[in-house]
Design an enzyme around this catalytic site. Structure first.
Site, PDB file in Angstrom:
ATOM      1  N   HIS A 101      -0.489   1.379 -13.635  1.00 17.17           N
ATOM      2  CA  HIS A 101      -1.479   0.859 -12.685  1.00 17.17           C
ATOM      3  C   HIS A 101      -2.896   1.184 -13.150  1.00 17.17           C
ATOM      4  O   HIS A 101      -3.789   0.319 -13.111  1.00 17.17           O
ATOM      5  CB  HIS A 101      -1.233   1.458 -11.299  1.00 17.17           C
ATOM      6  N   GLU A 102      -3.103   2.411 -13.602  1.00 15.74           N
ATOM      7  CA  GLU A 102      -4.433   2.790 -14.074  1.00 15.74           C
ATOM      8  C   GLU A 102      -4.818   2.016 -15.334  1.00 15.74           C
ATOM      9  O   GLU A 102      -5.982   1.645 -15.521  1.00 15.74           O
ATOM     10  CB  GLU A 102      -4.507   4.299 -14.323  1.00 15.74           C
ATOM     11  N   HIS A 105      -6.380  -1.218 -14.543  1.00 21.09           N
ATOM     12  CA  HIS A 105      -7.839  -1.197 -14.354  1.00 21.09           C
ATOM     13  C   HIS A 105      -8.568  -1.292 -15.697  1.00 21.09           C
ATOM     14  O   HIS A 105      -9.621  -1.936 -15.796  1.00 21.09           O
ATOM     15  CB  HIS A 105      -8.252   0.069 -13.625  1.00 21.09           C
TER      16      HIS A 105
END
Length: 231
Positions: A101-102, A105
């Site tokens: 998920h990071e 980004h």
């Protein structure tokens, strides 16, 4: 009379607090559950992150370990992906999902994802609004219910809500990118991806709950002071 002595809309604050507490409990319990499910690939969160970054040809982002639990974040200013102790060296499907998920980004950053750029521009305004809203409202009250100051304070608080609303598509998209990357690179099985979706959905609920809580606080202020003005 000081308007906060009698607040018929205080229940809105309690609802917001309840939503936030529920969201926090949900993400903690879901992450804890799937932290005990080890991935078949035996990859750590850090290794999964590095694999996705390499696949996306992102070479200017470094991955670091940081203290804490679920303190994971991506810093676009210094291009660092910071993974918590519960993620960096762990081989659970939960750790890999959060790490991915990071990285989502980081991919957004590399591709100039518009909502992320918009959020970055709103940050200073939202921070200023959070700092000035209550002082302005209180000053307006002590100056004899100065409606102009109170309204400016409410508008300043609204900037916080705008930031949180803009944050939602950024977080949802990062999770979508995470699932796609994990699937395309065969880093997790479909069964494991199902578990990751549950972890990321629980995490997304914290952002939704935060935005709803802020909306309820804003609604309370509008109702409270519009009624006072009518009186």
């Amino acid at each position: 009379m000081f308007p906060f002595f009698y607040d018929p809309y205080f229940f809105l604050i309690l609802i917001g607090m309840g939503l936030s507490a529920l969201a926090s409990m949900l993400v903690q319990s879901t992450f804890s559950r799937y932290s005990n499910v080890l991935s078949q690939s035996n990859l750590t969160g850090e290794q999964a992150a590095q694999a996705i970054l390499a696949d996306q040809a992102i070479h200017n982002v470094t991955v670091h370990a940081i203290a804490g639990n679920l303190t994971d974040n991506y810093n676009g200013q210094n291009k660092t992906l910071n993974l918590s102790e519960a993620t960096f060296n762990q081989t659970s499907v939960a750790a890999i999902g959060v790490a991915a998920h990071e990285v989502g980004h980081a991919i957004q950053d590399a591709q100039n994802y518009v909502p992320m750029r918009l959020r970055a521009r709103i940050v200073p305004v939202a921070n200023l609004g959070a700092s000035l809203s209550m002082p302005l409202i209180l000053l307006g009250i002590f100056l004899g219910m100065n409606q102009m100051l109170i309204n400016i304070g409410i508008l300043a608080f609204a900037a916080v809500l705008v930031f949180q609303v803009v944050t939602l598509p950024v977080e949802f998209d990062a999770s979508r990118r995470a699932i796609a990357s994990l699937r395309n690179q065969n880093l997790l099985t479909e069964t494991e991806l199902s578990a990751v979706k549950k972890v990321l959905t629980a995490a997304a609920f914290t952002y939704i709950a935060s935005a709803l809580s802020t909306f309820l606080q804003l609604l309370r202020l509008v109702l409270l002071f519009s009624n006072r003005n009518n009186d």
